[in-house]
Each structure stands twice: as C-alpha cells, then as structure tokens.
Design a protein around this motif. Structure first.
Motif, mmCIF file in Angstrom:
data_model
loop_
_atom_site.group_PDB
_atom_site.id
_atom_site.type_symbol
_atom_site.label_atom_id
_atom_site.label_comp_id
_atom_site.label_asym_id
_atom_site.label_seq_id
_atom_site.Cartn_x
_atom_site.Cartn_y
_atom_site.Cartn_z
ATOM 1 N N LEU A 65 68.791 61.780 66.392
ATOM 2 C CA LEU A 65 69.389 62.167 67.977
ATOM 3 C C LEU A 65 70.532 61.477 68.328
ATOM 4 O O LEU A 65 71.442 62.353 68.827
ATOM 5 C CB LEU A 65 68.274 62.050 68.811
ATOM 6 C CG LEU A 65 67.086 62.963 68.758
ATOM 7 C CD1 LEU A 65 65.942 62.362 69.637
ATOM 8 C CD2 LEU A 65 67.509 64.517 69.057
ATOM 9 N N PHE A 66 70.808 60.496 68.055
ATOM 10 C CA PHE A 66 72.126 59.796 68.262
ATOM 11 C C PHE A 66 73.027 60.469 67.502
ATOM 12 O O PHE A 66 74.177 60.793 67.933
ATOM 13 C CB PHE A 66 71.869 58.335 67.812
ATOM 14 C CG PHE A 66 73.051 57.408 68.146
ATOM 15 C CD1 PHE A 66 73.122 56.689 69.288
ATOM 16 C CD2 PHE A 66 74.213 57.150 67.218
ATOM 17 C CE1 PHE A 66 74.492 55.956 69.622
ATOM 18 C CE2 PHE A 66 75.225 56.348 67.377
ATOM 19 C CZ PHE A 66 75.253 55.751 68.709
ATOM 20 N N VAL A 67 72.903 60.808 66.157
ATOM 21 C CA VAL A 67 73.982 61.504 65.656
ATOM 22 C C VAL A 67 74.198 62.784 65.882
ATOM 23 O O VAL A 67 75.477 63.323 66.074
ATOM 24 C CB VAL A 67 73.282 61.391 64.109
ATOM 25 C CG1 VAL A 67 74.398 62.495 62.952
ATOM 26 C CG2 VAL A 67 73.419 60.181 63.064
ATOM 27 N N ALA A 68 73.225 63.554 66.194
ATOM 28 C CA ALA A 68 73.229 64.747 66.730
ATOM 29 C C ALA A 68 74.077 64.960 68.206
ATOM 30 O O ALA A 68 75.029 65.886 68.052
ATOM 31 C CB ALA A 68 71.741 65.508 66.980
ATOM 32 N N TYR A 69 73.667 63.893 68.822
ATOM 33 C CA TYR A 69 74.398 63.806 70.128
ATOM 34 C C TYR A 69 75.977 63.534 70.198
ATOM 35 O O TYR A 69 76.843 64.135 70.469
ATOM 36 C CB TYR A 69 73.770 62.383 70.958
ATOM 37 C CG TYR A 69 74.358 62.164 72.405
ATOM 38 C CD1 TYR A 69 74.293 63.024 73.331
ATOM 39 C CD2 TYR A 69 74.935 61.000 72.531
ATOM 40 C CE1 TYR A 69 74.841 62.714 74.530
ATOM 41 C CE2 TYR A 69 75.065 60.647 73.839
ATOM 42 C CZ TYR A 69 75.072 61.170 74.813
ATOM 43 O OH TYR A 69 75.626 61.098 75.997
ATOM 44 N N LEU A 70 76.303 62.729 68.833
ATOM 45 C CA LEU A 70 77.672 62.152 68.842
ATOM 46 C C LEU A 70 78.280 63.733 68.393
ATOM 47 O O LEU A 70 79.551 63.836 68.732
ATOM 48 C CB LEU A 70 77.933 61.308 67.758
ATOM 49 C CG LEU A 70 77.776 59.899 68.257
ATOM 50 C CD1 LEU A 70 77.867 58.934 67.080
ATOM 51 C CD2 LEU A 70 78.757 59.450 69.309
ATOM 52 N N ALA A 71 77.702 64.430 67.370
ATOM 53 C CA ALA A 71 78.326 65.534 66.720
ATOM 54 C C ALA A 71 78.778 66.742 67.677
ATOM 55 O O ALA A 71 79.881 67.058 67.560
ATOM 56 C CB ALA A 71 77.411 66.027 65.483
ATOM 57 N N LEU A 72 77.612 67.006 68.472
ATOM 58 C CA LEU A 72 77.835 67.976 69.306
ATOM 59 C C LEU A 72 78.689 67.621 70.523
ATOM 60 O O LEU A 72 79.861 68.504 70.715
ATOM 61 C CB LEU A 72 76.628 68.100 70.082
ATOM 62 C CG LEU A 72 75.447 68.736 69.322
ATOM 63 C CD1 LEU A 72 74.081 68.936 70.032
ATOM 64 C CD2 LEU A 72 75.727 70.349 69.105
ATOM 65 N N THR A 73 79.245 66.259 71.012
ATOM 66 C CA THR A 73 79.942 66.009 71.693
ATOM 67 C C THR A 73 81.422 66.235 71.451
ATOM 68 O O THR A 73 82.498 66.867 71.981
ATOM 69 C CB THR A 73 79.732 64.504 72.367
ATOM 70 O OG1 THR A 73 78.345 64.622 72.902
ATOM 71 C CG2 THR A 73 80.750 63.956 73.621
ATOM 72 N N ILE A 74 81.562 65.860 70.233
ATOM 73 C CA ILE A 74 83.083 65.832 69.426
ATOM 74 C C ILE A 74 83.528 67.271 69.098
ATOM 75 O O ILE A 74 84.347 67.947 70.015
ATOM 76 C CB ILE A 74 82.979 65.154 67.944
ATOM 77 C CG1 ILE A 74 82.662 63.549 68.121
ATOM 78 C CG2 ILE A 74 84.347 65.508 67.483
ATOM 79 C CD1 ILE A 74 82.312 63.124 66.862
ATOM 80 N N ALA A 75 82.381 68.200 68.729
ATOM 81 C CA ALA A 75 82.638 69.807 68.628
ATOM 82 C C ALA A 75 83.009 70.265 69.955
ATOM 83 O O ALA A 75 83.860 71.137 70.094
ATOM 84 C CB ALA A 75 81.273 70.474 68.107
ATOM 85 N N ASP A 76 82.264 70.112 71.179
ATOM 86 C CA ASP A 76 82.566 70.649 72.317
ATOM 87 C C ASP A 76 83.671 69.893 72.887
ATOM 88 O O ASP A 76 84.605 70.983 73.467
ATOM 89 C CB ASP A 76 81.170 70.333 73.346
ATOM 90 C CG ASP A 76 81.487 70.764 74.726
ATOM 91 O OD1 ASP A 76 81.361 71.828 74.920
ATOM 92 O OD2 ASP A 76 81.861 69.977 75.626
ATOM 93 N N SER A 77 84.149 68.816 72.790
ATOM 94 C CA SER A 77 85.423 68.473 73.188
ATOM 95 C C SER A 77 86.731 69.042 72.456
ATOM 96 O O SER A 77 87.829 69.303 73.129
ATOM 97 C CB SER A 77 85.403 66.918 73.304
ATOM 98 O OG SER A 77 84.353 66.220 74.057
ATOM 99 N N VAL A 78 86.451 69.239 71.313
ATOM 100 C CA VAL A 78 87.615 69.788 70.332
ATOM 101 C C VAL A 78 87.738 71.380 70.710
ATOM 102 O O VAL A 78 88.807 71.882 70.959
ATOM 103 C CB VAL A 78 87.363 69.534 68.881
ATOM 104 C CG1 VAL A 78 88.371 70.184 67.900
ATOM 105 C CG2 VAL A 78 87.463 68.337 68.441
ATOM 106 N N VAL A 79 86.511 72.076 70.947
ATOM 107 C CA VAL A 79 86.504 73.604 70.871
ATOM 108 C C VAL A 79 86.896 73.971 72.692
ATOM 109 O O VAL A 79 87.615 74.860 72.657
ATOM 110 C CB VAL A 79 85.394 74.119 70.590
ATOM 111 C CG1 VAL A 79 85.224 75.567 70.909
ATOM 112 C CG2 VAL A 79 84.914 74.106 69.244
#
Length: 268
Positions: free
Chosen positions: A111-125
């Motif tokens: 969940l920690f990994v997913a949380y980071l990945a989603l945050t990065i993707a959202d901030s880039v897009v």
C-alpha cells in the motif's frame, strides 16, 4: 552497530532537508532505511514494516514541530489553509493508526508503494503541479475538502507513517499556492498524524517487535540517530526556503518521491 548509526545519521540529515524543503517530516526518507535495518534483526524482522512506520512517525513529531517553529515568522503558515483542515486530519489519523497496527506486513508495504506511485502519476498528469502561472491567485479550501479530504489525508498518512505531505502539498498546489508555501503548510498539517500515530504505535506492539531499545514498535536507537542528523540540518536549511525556483522545487519533490518508491520496491 557503528555503521548503522552512521548511516542513520546521514539519512537523518537528508530527512532534515526534506522536512523544510518538501514538508516530508522524514517519512519517505526514514521508512525505507529503518525498514532495511529492521529486516536485518531476527527479533524484529516479522514486524519490520511496522517498526519502520512507527519510528518514522515518532521522528516526524520532532521534525515537523521543529520546522513549523522555524517557519512561523515567514508568513507562509496561512491560517485559512490550516484550520479546520488540521482538525479533520487529526480525526482521520486516529482511524488510520489503529488500522495500521492490525494490518498484514506485506499489505502495509505494498500500500505504501501504491500510494507513492499514484501520487507521482497524479502530480505529473494533473496541470498546475510542476508548472504554476506566476499570476495564479490562491483559492480557498472548500468545506468538503476540509472535512472529507482532511479525514482521508489523516487516515492514509497515519496508516503509512508518511505524515500527509504527499497529499497536502499536491492539494495546496491545486489551490494555486507556491511550492514554498505548500511545503511549509505540510509541516503543521503533519503534526496531528505524527502525534496520534506515535501514541498508538507506542502501546500497540506485540512481543515480536518490542525490546529493550523499543517503546512499542518505535526503535529508540534509530529514532535518536535520525534526529541527531535532522535537527541541525533543519536549522540550516530553513534559510534557503523561497530561493529555489518554483518549477525546480516541484520537480525535485517528485524526484524524491520516485527515489523512495524505488527503495521500497527493490528491498525484499
């Protein structure tokens, strides 16, 4: 042991920099490194991620509090963005902390990994995070954002031991704030998560995670070493806040999230 302390001191210095510049409070820096060391200790390996999250949360209390105090005269701690959001973050933190103590170790890690990945993707897009127009006027937080959003931020942040900056900074960017202001606000907004999470983790450990150098899940040696590195760094780094170009500041924030994501994924 000396090598471990030296490494923790180094990462403590890094967490001090990220606390001031990015509002992290240390979570994304300290969780991977404490997790790695906890895995190496047979008596704590079964609860390594819990120890990492709990220790990170305890360090965050001091780091976020110190950074908030250091930035109090800069004018960046805008009251209209702190209240009532901070109260609802505290409520969510109670829910998230208790949920984390009962969560499976592998679930917590991924969940920690997913949380980071989603945050990065959202901030880039999403437009407005990396590039912000200079004439953008900050917008007020809505009632729904302050209540439901605050509870969600508190619950997720305390569950993962990351303080909430990964949610509050993008939120403030979407409202049109400069990175210097958004990251400054992340520190006081992380305090309820850190205080409540630390209290819960201190009394929640089972025999597999507790020991002479532990209070509950909190590793006192690791926390002490990290703080010895972070506190002097916070005092120095606060002097450069506001001098970094906004776009560079935003890109560096995302790069650090990506580094933390890789560190947790590759560690088995």
């Amino acid at each position: 042991m000396m090598i471990e302390i030296a490494v923790l001191l180094g990462f403590g210095c890094l967490s001090g920099v990220t606390t001031v510049l990015f509002g992290f409070g240390g979570g994304f820096i300290t969780v991977p490194v404490v997790y790695a060391f906890a895995l190496a200790e047979p008596e704590h390996a079964l609860g390594a991620m819990h120890v990492a999250v709990a220790t990170s949360t305890a360090v965050m209390v001091v780091n976020a509090g110190s950074a908030t105090f250091a930035q109090r005269r800069t004018g960046r701690l805008r009251r209209e963005y702190l209240w009532p959001l901070i109260a609802f973050i505290g409520l969510g933190a109670v829910l998230g902390s208790f949920a984390a103590t009962a969560a499976d170790e592998s679930v917590l890690r991924w969940l920690f990994v997913a949380y980071l990945a989603l945050t990065i993707a959202d901030s880039v897009v999403r437009k407005g995070f990396v590039s912000r127009q200079e004439d953008t006027r900050p917008r007020a937080l809505g009632g729904f954002t302050a209540t439901a959003g605050g509870i969600g931020i508190g619950a997720v942040a305390s569950f993962l031991g990351v303080g909430g900056s990964v949610l509050t900074v993008p939120l403030m960017r979407r409202k049109g704030l400069p990175m210097a202001d958004a990251t400054a606000l992340a520190n006081p907004l992380s305090l309820p998560v850190a205080v409540i999470g630390t209290a819960v983790y201190a009394f929640a450990a089972t025999g597999t995670a507790s020991g002479t150098a532990h209070v509950g899940y909190i590793d006192l040696v690791a926390a002490g070493a990290l703080l010895c590195g972070s506190l002097p760094t916070i005092a120095v780094t606060r002097r450069v806040v506001g001098r970094i170009p906004d776009r560079v500041h935003a890109i560096a924030y995302l790069a650090l999230l990506a580094a933390a994501l890789i560190a947790v994924v590759v560690r088995r």
